[in-house]
Enzyme design. Structure first.
Site, PDB file in Angstrom:
ATOM      1  N   ASP A   1       0.814  -1.225   0.000  1.00  0.00           N
ATOM      2  CA  ASP A   1       0.000   0.000   0.000  1.00  0.00           C
ATOM      3  C   ASP A   1       0.846   1.274   0.000  1.00  0.00           C
ATOM      4  O   ASP A   1       0.363   2.349   0.335  1.00  0.00           O
ATOM      5  CB  ASP A   1      -0.999  -0.008   1.170  1.00  0.00           C
ATOM      6  CG  ASP A   1      -0.298  -0.068   2.514  1.00  0.00           C
ATOM      7  OD1 ASP A   1       0.933  -0.288   2.533  1.00  0.00           O
ATOM      8  OD2 ASP A   1      -0.972   0.097   3.536  1.00  0.00           O
TER       9      ASP A   1
ATOM     10  N   HIS B   1      19.150   3.193 -22.279  1.00  0.00           N
ATOM     11  CA  HIS B   1      18.305   3.487 -21.106  1.00  0.00           C
ATOM     12  C   HIS B   1      18.870   2.782 -19.877  1.00  0.00           C
ATOM     13  O   HIS B   1      18.184   2.006 -19.209  1.00  0.00           O
ATOM     14  CB  HIS B   1      16.858   3.075 -21.363  1.00  0.00           C
ATOM     15  CG  HIS B   1      16.157   4.009 -22.301  1.00  0.00           C
ATOM     16  ND1 HIS B   1      14.897   3.778 -22.790  1.00  0.00           N
ATOM     17  CD2 HIS B   1      16.534   5.185 -22.837  1.00  0.00           C
ATOM     18  CE1 HIS B   1      14.535   4.764 -23.597  1.00  0.00           C
ATOM     19  NE2 HIS B   1      15.525   5.627 -23.637  1.00  0.00           N
TER      20      HIS B   1
ATOM     21  N   ASP C   1      15.501  17.741 -20.291  1.00  0.00           N
ATOM     22  CA  ASP C   1      16.094  16.466 -20.731  1.00  0.00           C
ATOM     23  C   ASP C   1      17.481  16.785 -21.264  1.00  0.00           C
ATOM     24  O   ASP C   1      17.617  17.212 -22.414  1.00  0.00           O
ATOM     25  CB  ASP C   1      15.189  15.851 -21.809  1.00  0.00           C
ATOM     26  CG  ASP C   1      15.694  14.507 -22.313  1.00  0.00           C
ATOM     27  OD1 ASP C   1      16.652  13.966 -21.722  1.00  0.00           O
ATOM     28  OD2 ASP C   1      15.128  14.013 -23.310  1.00  0.00           O
TER      29      ASP C   1
ATOM     30  N   HIS D   1      19.421   5.859 -32.125  1.00  0.00           N
ATOM     31  CA  HIS D   1      18.180   6.531 -31.712  1.00  0.00           C
ATOM     32  C   HIS D   1      17.981   7.793 -32.550  1.00  0.00           C
ATOM     33  O   HIS D   1      18.856   8.171 -33.339  1.00  0.00           O
ATOM     34  CB  HIS D   1      18.187   6.841 -30.212  1.00  0.00           C
ATOM     35  CG  HIS D   1      19.339   7.681 -29.735  1.00  0.00           C
ATOM     36  ND1 HIS D   1      19.413   9.034 -29.957  1.00  0.00           N
ATOM     37  CD2 HIS D   1      20.459   7.355 -29.044  1.00  0.00           C
ATOM     38  CE1 HIS D   1      20.515   9.504 -29.405  1.00  0.00           C
ATOM     39  NE2 HIS D   1      21.189   8.514 -28.855  1.00  0.00           N
TER      40      HIS D   1
ATOM     41  N   HIS E   1       9.164  12.893 -23.489  1.00  0.00           N
ATOM     42  CA  HIS E   1       8.907  12.652 -24.915  1.00  0.00           C
ATOM     43  C   HIS E   1       7.516  13.228 -25.142  1.00  0.00           C
ATOM     44  O   HIS E   1       6.510  12.536 -25.005  1.00  0.00           O
ATOM     45  CB  HIS E   1       8.972  11.171 -25.258  1.00  0.00           C
ATOM     46  CG  HIS E   1      10.348  10.600 -25.047  1.00  0.00           C
ATOM     47  ND1 HIS E   1      10.584   9.264 -24.865  1.00  0.00           N
ATOM     48  CD2 HIS E   1      11.565  11.195 -24.992  1.00  0.00           C
ATOM     49  CE1 HIS E   1      11.888   9.070 -24.701  1.00  0.00           C
ATOM     50  NE2 HIS E   1      12.501  10.223 -24.773  1.00  0.00           N
TER      51      HIS E   1
ATOM     52  N   GLU F   1      20.006  15.563 -29.679  1.00  0.00           N
ATOM     53  CA  GLU F   1      20.796  14.617 -28.894  1.00  0.00           C
ATOM     54  C   GLU F   1      21.569  13.595 -29.718  1.00  0.00           C
ATOM     55  O   GLU F   1      21.301  12.404 -29.659  1.00  0.00           O
ATOM     56  CB  GLU F   1      19.914  13.900 -27.873  1.00  0.00           C
ATOM     57  CG  GLU F   1      18.607  13.328 -28.404  1.00  0.00           C
ATOM     58  CD  GLU F   1      17.804  12.656 -27.282  1.00  0.00           C
ATOM     59  OE1 GLU F   1      18.356  11.769 -26.616  1.00  0.00           O
ATOM     60  OE2 GLU F   1      16.643  13.036 -27.099  1.00  0.00           O
TER      61      GLU F   1
ATOM     62  N   ARG G   1      26.932  11.109 -25.490  1.00  0.00           N
ATOM     63  CA  ARG G   1      25.750  11.817 -26.001  1.00  0.00           C
ATOM     64  C   ARG G   1      25.819  13.247 -25.477  1.00  0.00           C
ATOM     65  O   ARG G   1      26.214  13.469 -24.330  1.00  0.00           O
ATOM     66  CB  ARG G   1      24.453  11.140 -25.530  1.00  0.00           C
ATOM     67  CG  ARG G   1      23.180  11.858 -25.971  1.00  0.00           C
ATOM     68  CD  ARG G   1      21.916  10.994 -25.886  1.00  0.00           C
ATOM     69  NE  ARG G   1      21.527  10.602 -24.553  1.00  0.00           N
ATOM     70  CZ  ARG G   1      21.653   9.372 -24.053  1.00  0.00           C
ATOM     71  NH1 ARG G   1      22.168   8.396 -24.808  1.00  0.00           N
ATOM     72  NH2 ARG G   1      21.278   9.099 -22.822  1.00  0.00           N
TER      73      ARG G   1
HETATM   74  N1  GLY Z   1      16.093  10.901 -21.472  1.00  0.00           N
HETATM   75  C1  GLY Z   1      15.397  10.291 -22.517  1.00  0.00           C
HETATM   76  C2  GLY Z   1      15.774  10.857 -23.804  1.00  0.00           C
HETATM   77  O1  GLY Z   1      16.830  11.441 -23.940  1.00  0.00           O
HETATM   78  O2  GLY Z   1      15.040  10.834 -24.752  1.00  0.00           O
HETATM   79 MN    MN Z   2      15.888  13.129 -25.018  1.00  0.00          MN
HETATM   80 MN    MN Z   3      17.785  12.437 -22.387  1.00  0.00          MN
END
Ligand code: GLY
Ligand code: MN
Ligand code: MN
Length: 398
Positions: free
Chosen positions: A23, A223, A251, A320, A331, A354, A367
């Protein structure tokens, strides 16, 4: 409601509370569409929009209950919902089965959150009830509500832009702090905790998503949220972390050396990503679209791979997209195509850029991710307070 048209109704549900164990609840987070339309943050609420009626905005929400409020805190209740949240009528959520069928009577089209099966059953019950009570009412068409709202959410208002700026500012500051806080031997989760500490110290209660803190080879896992390894001397660390400030997300990714100094190889890969970032940034302006960003980033990364003498296809090292919309969700909602054509960038859109390179064999993942507002003149980098040039990162770490 203007977009919905006559004889229609929309039903929007608050997010369900979720449990971490038995809970014990996760912190409650309102559904972004519900929040966008109402600013109302309590669970157990349903919003009904009926354009053209005498009460176009109806809210079902929790009724005041002093006994329950002793345990879980004050509730807004029906009176204050009308006084402060711009709704025309508010009823207890306990009355929804009784009152909703009347609101569906004679509607030709019902907008509702498509895809949520738990809601479908309740919907059919309400519609059947409405048809029983209403002579000559045909079965209404059902359509996804998300489409209308996501187009609205694509262009941010000046107020939303202010919140996104603050969210990016706080998050960029946390990255700078982490660059100075990190030491070889620290655990990845300890660095993640430091980000969260910085977010809260600067007024952001929540994270936009679980921080990704990947040292060495872990940086190649896109991820990577396990965050349970040691940060080693001589490795890079990739941190993808952003706060949520008053419901608006940042982000940001930065990649920096655990010991404060890039090796020659790390610097060479970093510069390849940096060049791709700069090539993509040039395409961040009104009239451009994601296809221009994608090809600028890809072309630049391909040249980088050639200089690094890495064999094979780009997709083996960069798997990506070059970015995404950013807003109430990390997102964010927003169409990537309109009428089968790529969505054209316009002032007021906010997105991430990115590019990255993930080289498993070298145990290097890099990145660079920034948050960008499209403006009349071109763009504004909202996360610019955190450095991306390797020499600036080294200087800050010194
Ligand atoms: N942090 C998730 C992305 O960069 O899309
Ligand atoms: Mn992102
Ligand atoms: Mn990100």
């Amino acid at each position: 409601m203007q977009q919905m048209g006559a004889d229609t109704v929309a039903i929007i549900f608050s997010a369900p509370p979720t449990y971490r164990s038995r809970d014990s609840e996760y912190a409650y987070r309102q559904n972004s569409d519900f929040y966008y339309l109402t600013g109302f943050c309590e669970a157990h609420a349903v919003l009904i929009l009926s354009p053209g009626t005498s009460t176009p905005v109806t809210l079902f929400n929790q009724a005041p209950d002093p006994k329950m409020e002793q345990w879980t805190g004050p509730r807004i209740g029906q009176q204050d919902a009308v006084n402060h949240y711009g709704v025309d009528a508010a009823f207890s959520i306990d009355q929804i089965d009784e009152k909703l069928p009347a609101l569906l009577a004679n509607k030709k089209l019902i907008y509702f959150p498509w895809g949520e099966n738990s809601i479908r059953e309740r919907m059919s019950k309400w519609i059947k009830q409405a048809m029983q009570n209403t002579r000559y009412m045909p079965w209404p068409d059902l359509t996804a509500l998300q489409k209308l709202i996501e187009t609205m959410r694509l262009i941010k208002s000046p107020e939303e832009i202010e919140l996104l700026k603050e969210s990016a500012r706080i998050s960029a500051h946390a990255h700078n702090h982490a660059m100075q806080f990190i030491k070889p031997g620290m655990m990845e989760y300890q660095l993640a905790g430091e980000y969260i500490h910085q977010f809260t110290q600067h007024g952001a209660r929540d994270i936009a998503y679980l921080p990704i803190v990947g040292g060495g080879k872990n940086a190649c896992i896109l991820h990577y949220i396990a965050n349970n390894d040691v940060l080693r001397d001589g490795d890079l660390v990739l941190v993808d972390a952003g706060c949520e400030y008053q419901y608006y997300c940042a982000d940001i990714s930065r990649t920096f050396p655990v010991n404060g100094r890039f090796t020659d190889t790390q610097r060479a890969v970093y510069n390849a990503v940096l060049n791709a970032y700069l090539a993509g940034l040039e395409k961040m302006k009104p009239g451009s679209d994601w296809t221009f960003v994608r090809s600028a980033v890809d072309e630049s990364l391909k040249l980088g791979l050639r200089d690094l003498k890495l064999p094979g296809e780009l997709s083996e090292y960069f798997m990506h997209g070059p970015g995404h919309w950013l807003g109430l969700d990390v997102h964010d909602a927003g169409p990537y195509k309109i009428d089968e054509k790529p969505t054209i960038f316009k002032p007021g859109m906010v997105l991430t850029l990115e590019p990255g390179l993930y080289i498993n064999d070298w145990q290097i993942g890099i990145r660079i991710e920034d948050d960008i507002l499209i403006t009349e003149q071109g763009h504004e980098v909202l996360s610019k307070d955190s450095p991306i040039l390797p020499e600036d990162i080294e200087q800050l770490m010194r």
